[in-house]
Structure formats: structure tokens, C-alpha cells
Design an enzyme around this catalytic site. Structure first.
Site, PDB file in Angstrom:
ATOM      1  N   ARG A 121       0.809  -1.235   0.000  1.00  0.00           N
ATOM      2  CA  ARG A 121       0.000   0.000   0.000  1.00  0.00           C
ATOM      3  C   ARG A 121       0.830   1.267   0.000  1.00  0.00           C
ATOM      4  O   ARG A 121       0.380   2.335   0.400  1.00  0.00           O
ATOM      5  CB  ARG A 121      -0.958   0.043   1.193  1.00  0.00           C
ATOM      6  CG  ARG A 121      -1.970  -1.070   1.179  1.00  0.00           C
ATOM      7  CD  ARG A 121      -3.202  -0.692   1.965  1.00  0.00           C
ATOM      8  NE  ARG A 121      -4.143  -1.781   1.949  1.00  0.00           N
ATOM      9  CZ  ARG A 121      -4.111  -2.790   2.806  1.00  0.00           C
ATOM     10  NH1 ARG A 121      -3.198  -2.809   3.761  1.00  0.00           N
ATOM     11  NH2 ARG A 121      -4.983  -3.753   2.715  1.00  0.00           N
ATOM     12  N   LYS A 143       3.488  11.634 -10.730  1.00  0.00           N
ATOM     13  CA  LYS A 143       2.666  10.786 -11.612  1.00  0.00           C
ATOM     14  C   LYS A 143       3.421   9.491 -11.869  1.00  0.00           C
ATOM     15  O   LYS A 143       4.589   9.520 -12.246  1.00  0.00           O
ATOM     16  CB  LYS A 143       2.412  11.486 -12.947  1.00  0.00           C
ATOM     17  CG  LYS A 143       1.297  12.495 -12.921  1.00  0.00           C
ATOM     18  CD  LYS A 143       0.953  12.887 -14.364  1.00  0.00           C
ATOM     19  CE  LYS A 143      -0.065  13.996 -14.400  1.00  0.00           C
ATOM     20  NZ  LYS A 143      -0.332  14.435 -15.794  1.00  0.00           N
ATOM     21  N   GLU A 185      10.885  19.311 -23.406  1.00  0.00           N
ATOM     22  CA  GLU A 185      10.115  19.591 -22.183  1.00  0.00           C
ATOM     23  C   GLU A 185      10.630  20.859 -21.488  1.00  0.00           C
ATOM     24  O   GLU A 185       9.883  21.539 -20.788  1.00  0.00           O
ATOM     25  CB  GLU A 185      10.159  18.398 -21.219  1.00  0.00           C
ATOM     26  CG  GLU A 185       9.648  17.067 -21.804  1.00  0.00           C
ATOM     27  CD  GLU A 185       8.127  16.935 -21.877  1.00  0.00           C
ATOM     28  OE1 GLU A 185       7.397  17.909 -21.590  1.00  0.00           O
ATOM     29  OE2 GLU A 185       7.664  15.826 -22.239  1.00  0.00           O
ATOM     30  N   LYS A 227       8.227  23.247 -12.911  1.00  0.00           N
ATOM     31  CA  LYS A 227       7.377  22.070 -12.704  1.00  0.00           C
ATOM     32  C   LYS A 227       6.984  21.961 -11.233  1.00  0.00           C
ATOM     33  O   LYS A 227       5.828  21.686 -10.905  1.00  0.00           O
ATOM     34  CB  LYS A 227       8.070  20.783 -13.166  1.00  0.00           C
ATOM     35  CG  LYS A 227       7.229  19.554 -12.865  1.00  0.00           C
ATOM     36  CD  LYS A 227       7.075  18.570 -13.977  1.00  0.00           C
ATOM     37  CE  LYS A 227       5.977  17.563 -13.645  1.00  0.00           C
ATOM     38  NZ  LYS A 227       6.113  16.295 -14.315  1.00  0.00           N
ATOM     39  N   GLU A 237      -3.827  17.708 -11.067  1.00  0.00           N
ATOM     40  CA  GLU A 237      -4.249  18.143 -12.395  1.00  0.00           C
ATOM     41  C   GLU A 237      -5.740  18.445 -12.467  1.00  0.00           C
ATOM     42  O   GLU A 237      -6.457  17.979 -13.344  1.00  0.00           O
ATOM     43  CB  GLU A 237      -3.852  17.097 -13.448  1.00  0.00           C
ATOM     44  CG  GLU A 237      -3.821  17.684 -14.864  1.00  0.00           C
ATOM     45  CD  GLU A 237      -3.216  16.764 -15.892  1.00  0.00           C
ATOM     46  OE1 GLU A 237      -2.140  16.199 -15.632  1.00  0.00           O
ATOM     47  OE2 GLU A 237      -3.811  16.617 -16.968  1.00  0.00           O
ATOM     48  N   ARG A 241      -2.207  22.396 -13.590  1.00  0.00           N
ATOM     49  CA  ARG A 241      -1.217  21.404 -14.009  1.00  0.00           C
ATOM     50  C   ARG A 241      -1.442  20.964 -15.455  1.00  0.00           C
ATOM     51  O   ARG A 241      -0.521  20.527 -16.133  1.00  0.00           O
ATOM     52  CB  ARG A 241      -1.230  20.191 -13.056  1.00  0.00           C
ATOM     53  CG  ARG A 241      -0.105  19.207 -13.338  1.00  0.00           C
ATOM     54  CD  ARG A 241       0.115  18.182 -12.240  1.00  0.00           C
ATOM     55  NE  ARG A 241       1.181  17.260 -12.625  1.00  0.00           N
ATOM     56  CZ  ARG A 241       1.719  16.355 -11.838  1.00  0.00           C
ATOM     57  NH1 ARG A 241       1.303  16.214 -10.588  1.00  0.00           N
ATOM     58  NH2 ARG A 241       2.681  15.574 -12.284  1.00  0.00           N
ATOM     59  N   ASN A 245       0.549  20.049 -20.234  1.00  0.00           N
ATOM     60  CA  ASN A 245       0.249  19.204 -21.399  1.00  0.00           C
ATOM     61  C   ASN A 245       0.395  19.962 -22.713  1.00  0.00           C
ATOM     62  O   ASN A 245       0.021  19.448 -23.775  1.00  0.00           O
ATOM     63  CB  ASN A 245      -1.167  18.629 -21.300  1.00  0.00           C
ATOM     64  CG  ASN A 245      -1.290  17.668 -20.143  1.00  0.00           C
ATOM     65  OD1 ASN A 245      -0.346  16.950 -19.830  1.00  0.00           O
ATOM     66  ND2 ASN A 245      -2.437  17.666 -19.483  1.00  0.00           N
ATOM     67  N   HIS A 248       1.153  18.232 -25.951  1.00  0.00           N
ATOM     68  CA  HIS A 248       0.987  16.802 -25.711  1.00  0.00           C
ATOM     69  C   HIS A 248      -0.253  16.200 -26.368  1.00  0.00           C
ATOM     70  O   HIS A 248      -0.308  14.993 -26.560  1.00  0.00           O
ATOM     71  CB  HIS A 248       0.979  16.498 -24.211  1.00  0.00           C
ATOM     72  CG  HIS A 248       2.362  16.496 -23.619  1.00  0.00           C
ATOM     73  ND1 HIS A 248       3.167  17.605 -23.624  1.00  0.00           N
ATOM     74  CD2 HIS A 248       3.089  15.517 -23.018  1.00  0.00           C
ATOM     75  CE1 HIS A 248       4.321  17.315 -23.039  1.00  0.00           C
ATOM     76  NE2 HIS A 248       4.307  16.051 -22.666  1.00  0.00           N
ATOM     77  N   HIS A 252       0.873  13.156 -28.273  1.00  0.00           N
ATOM     78  CA  HIS A 252       0.474  11.773 -27.992  1.00  0.00           C
ATOM     79  C   HIS A 252      -0.079  11.099 -29.244  1.00  0.00           C
ATOM     80  O   HIS A 252       0.157   9.916 -29.485  1.00  0.00           O
ATOM     81  CB  HIS A 252      -0.571  11.729 -26.876  1.00  0.00           C
ATOM     82  CG  HIS A 252       0.006  11.989 -25.517  1.00  0.00           C
ATOM     83  ND1 HIS A 252      -0.698  12.603 -24.509  1.00  0.00           N
ATOM     84  CD2 HIS A 252       1.224  11.722 -25.004  1.00  0.00           C
ATOM     85  CE1 HIS A 252       0.071  12.708 -23.439  1.00  0.00           C
ATOM     86  NE2 HIS A 252       1.243  12.176 -23.710  1.00  0.00           N
ATOM     87  N   HIS A 265       9.398  10.556 -27.230  1.00  0.00           N
ATOM     88  CA  HIS A 265       8.326  11.364 -26.649  1.00  0.00           C
ATOM     89  C   HIS A 265       8.602  12.862 -26.857  1.00  0.00           C
ATOM     90  O   HIS A 265       7.724  13.611 -27.296  1.00  0.00           O
ATOM     91  CB  HIS A 265       8.202  11.032 -25.159  1.00  0.00           C
ATOM     92  CG  HIS A 265       7.213  11.897 -24.429  1.00  0.00           C
ATOM     93  ND1 HIS A 265       5.854  11.808 -24.626  1.00  0.00           N
ATOM     94  CD2 HIS A 265       7.405  12.891 -23.528  1.00  0.00           C
ATOM     95  CE1 HIS A 265       5.247  12.704 -23.853  1.00  0.00           C
ATOM     96  NE2 HIS A 265       6.160  13.378 -23.181  1.00  0.00           N
TER      97      HIS A 265
END
Ligand SMILES: NC(=O)c1ccc[n+]([C@@H]2O[C@H](COP(=O)([O-])OP(=O)(O)OC[C@H]3O[C@@H](n4cnc5c(N)ncnc54)[C@H](O)[C@@H]3O)[C@@H](O)[C@H]2O)c1
Ligand SMILES: [Zn+2]
Length: 358
Positions: A121, A143, A185, A227, A237, A241, A245, A248, A252, A265
């Protein structure tokens, strides 16, 4: 020595940025964090290059030499690999006090964070990122993810690390294509948040690309600060946040259509930023043109401007966006620029993207 704080109440943590700092991690974990046991998670390739220093420090601090190796790159981000890591952690007798230390690129950061957040956990995670992309992005913000056959990063959690330990000198061994991809980035956070940093990148791009210690450290530090600030304001997010993106949505789609192996990426994000900047202009969201400046900077960095075969594959890209997990009520929350250094999210129906170009 340079440190940045991520301010998240009882989940706050320090990001340390310093050349040749790998050896010191063990002493800091033991002294400042009271750690008595660690397991190092890495890939064979990165282990060969950078684990000896890190391990020597961990062993000197009496934190043990346990090490788990996973496959390199995206192949590690699966539930099957996570399962194998759980098996090994159990075999090693890892308990809730064990700190999992991840040494590697963004893929390793994501997998290690995912395992740390789910094993027993949740156990403590320490990120030691070794690609530029991981240093400025994947290691910070909590993330975590593994991929599903139907899409990238579909399974994941939020699990903030206890510490992020960045050695810019570790990038000396990084292939140039990976370095350039990471720069996308860096440009991204400048474009959405900090016009002065963007201007500095325009002056210093070549020096950073040559990996000169001072400019490189500055680029990493400022990108990490931005960041950290954004994550501190909106951990999950729910609003701000999402600005991270930028580039992105189309990025993506480009990755999905062209294959994750063919395109890095960061390369996809670079193309996506140019697309989003042009769209900001055609939808009159920007006051003055921004796409030229962004495209010029990315070109100097050596990043591609448009996907191959875009005209023939336009429909495929738009379809990939339509099934993206960020579509809500038939509209895509598209990050657009108001100017260099300021961004906004606008809901755009998929057909609205037809106004966009590269
Ligand atoms: N969690 C987040 O917030 C977040 C943010 C951005 C990206 N990501 C994820 O990060 C991943 C991409 O990360 P990446 O671009 O670092 O790719 P990667 O982790 O696949 O690393 C790229 C390659 O560089 C090698 N490498 C790593 N460090 C090296 C070094 N110092 N010297 C030489 N080679 C080295 C790796 O072995 C790998 O082959 C994606 O899976 C993406 O989803 C996550
Ligand atoms: Zn990204």
C-alpha cells in the site's frame, strides 16, 4: 549545491541538483531521512553506466546492496514487469520502511513510482533520473504509470517521491537524440510559464546542447522550479497542471500513429507544440505570433517540426486525439498560448483541430 522544494504539505520534498552527487545519496538518506534499508531499481544499461557510484554510497552508509534490474525503456512499463518486481521485493524481504531508489530514464521513473505506490500500500520512493527528460519532468510531480495494450500510461497513481536526486553530469553519457528530446520539455515549461527563461534559452541553446556545466545546470534548475511550482499549486491536475500538457495532445497522437519506437516522446511534443502554437494563432488566442519563435528554437535544438506523412495521416492523428483520455463532453482541453510565457486551456471540438497546421 542547488535545491528546489516541492511544497505539498506533508508530502513536500526536496529536489537536489548537483554534479557528481550520486555517491552522496546514501549518506543523505541515512542521515536526513533515517533510512535503514534501500532497494535499488534500475536497468542493465543504466546500471553499467551509473550504478557503481550510487551503490558505493549506499553501501558506505550501510544501506545494503540489493538491486533489481528491469528491461530498458518503454518495455519496462507493464503490469507483468511490475509483478516480477513485487516478487523480487518480497524475496528480498522488503518492508514498509524500505526505500525504493529508482535510477534511470523516465520509463524507469514511472515504473518505480508505480511499484512504490502499490507495494504494501505504498513505500517510499527516491527518484534518481538519468535522462534530461526524466530530470526535468518524469521524476518530479508524482505521476506514476504503466501502459496497457490499449494505450500508454492508462494505469497509474499519484505518489510523490520523498527525494529527487539529480546529477547533471550523468547526462554526459546520454545519446544526443535523447538529450534533444529532453530539451523539448524544457522549451515547453518556458513557453507556458516564463518568457524570460524562453529568451534565455534562445540565447543559450547551443551551450546547453554542448552540455556545458553552467548553462546545463541552469536549464535543468529553472525547468524543475517551474514544474515544482505548478505541481505545488495543483497536484492532481484539476486545473493549472494541465498547462504542462502543452504540445501533448497532438504529441500523444503522433506517438500513437507513428509508433513509440520510431519517435521519441520529446520529439512528438516538439511537433505538438508547433501545432498548438499555430492553432493558437489561427484561433486568435495569441496577441502576437509565437509559433515562429517556438519553431526556430526547436529547430536549433535539432527537433523535428512535423510528423512524416502528416497530410496522408491527418485523419489518423485526429482520430487518435478523439480517443485520448483527455476528451470530455466531446471537446478536447487544448493548451494554447496567449503569449510566450502564458498559456490557457480551451475546449476545442475535434473538428476544430482541422484549423491547425504544422
Ligand atoms: N511521470 C511523469 O510525469 C512523466 C513525464 C514525462 C514523461 N514520462 C514518461 O517518461 C518516459 C520517457 O522517458 P525517457 O525519454 O527518459 O525515456 P527512457 O526512460 O526510455 O530512456 C531513454 C533511453 O536512455 C537510456 N538512458 C537513460 N539514462 C542514460 C544515461 N545517463 N546515459 C545513457 N543512456 C541512458 C535508457 O536506457 C533508454 O534506453 C515515457 O514513458 C513517458 O511516459 C513521465
Ligand atoms: Zn511530456
Amino acid at each position: 549545491m542547488s535545491t528546489v522544494q516541492v511544497m505539498l504539505a506533508d508530502r513536500s520534498y526536496t529536489i537536489r541538483i548537483q554534479r557528481q552527487c550520486l555517491r552522496e545519496l546514501g549518506a543523505v538518506l541515512k542521515g536526513d531521512h533515517g533510512v535503514s534499508r534501500t532497494v535499488l531499481m534500475t536497468t542493465r544499461r543504466v546500471a553499467r553506466l551509473h550504478a557503481p557510484e550510487l551503490r558505493a554510497g549506499l553501501e558506505d552508509a550501510g544501506l545494503g546492496g540489493a538491486q533489481i534490474e528491469v528491461p530498458d525503456g518503454e518495455a519496462a512499463k507493464t503490469l507483468r514487469v511490475a509483478q516480477r518486481v513485487y516478487d523480487q521485493l518480497i524475496e528480498l524481504g522488503a518492508d514498509r520502511g524500505t526505500f525504493l531508489v529508482g535510477l534511470g530514464g523516465g520509463a524507469l521513473c514511472d515504473l518505480m513510482g508505480f511499484v512504490a505506490s502499490t507495494f504494501l500500500r505504498g513505500i517510499a520512493a527516491v527518484q534518481v533520473p538519468t535522462t534530461l527528460l526524466a530530470q526535468v519532468d518524469a521524476s518530479v510531480g508524482g505521476k506514476t504509470a504503466v501502459n496497457h495494450a490499449r494505450g500508454k500510461n492508462l494505469i497509474g497513481t499519484f505518489h510523490q517521491p520523498r527525494l529527487v536526486w539529480i546529477d547533471p553530469a550523468a547526462l554526459d553519457t546520454l545519446p544526443v537524440r535523447e538529450f534533444r528530446a529532453g530539451m523539448a520539455e524544457v522549451v515547453k515549461v518556458a513557453a507556458i510559464w516564463d518568457a524570460a527563461f524562453f529568451a534565455w534559452l534562445e540565447e543559450s541553446a547551443e551551450a546547453v546542447l554542448r552540455r556545458q556545466p553552467e548553462p546545463l545546470a541552469h536549464a535543468i534548475r529553472r525547468a524543475v522550479e517551474i514544474k515544482a511550482e505548478v505541481v505545488g499549486l495543483d497536484e492532481r491536475e484539476l486545473g493549472l497542471r494541465a498547462l504542462l500538457n502543452f504540445g501533448h495532445t497532438m504529441g500523444h497522437a503522433i506517438e500513437a500513429v507513428n509508433g513509440y519506437r520510431r519517435i521519441r516522446h520529446g520529439e512528438a511534443v516538439a511537433m505538438g507544440m508547433i501545432f498548438a502554437a499555430r492553432l493558437s494563432e489561427s484561433l486568435a488566442v495569441v496577441a502576437s505570433p509565437v509559433s515562429e519563435r517556438i519553431a526556430n528554437l526547436l529547430a536549433r535544438i535539432g527537433l523535428p517540426a512535423a510528423p512524416p506523412d502528416w497530410r496522408e495521416q491527418r485523419q489518423a492523428h485526429l482520430h487518435a486525439i478523439a480517443v485520448d483520455k483527455k476528451v470530455r463532453d466531446g471537446a478536447i482541453g487544448m493548451v494554447l498560448l496567449e503569449e510566450i510565457g502564458r498559456a490557457t486551456v480551451r475546449p476545442i471540438p475535434p473538428e476544430g483541430l482541422l484549423a491547425g497546421e504544422f
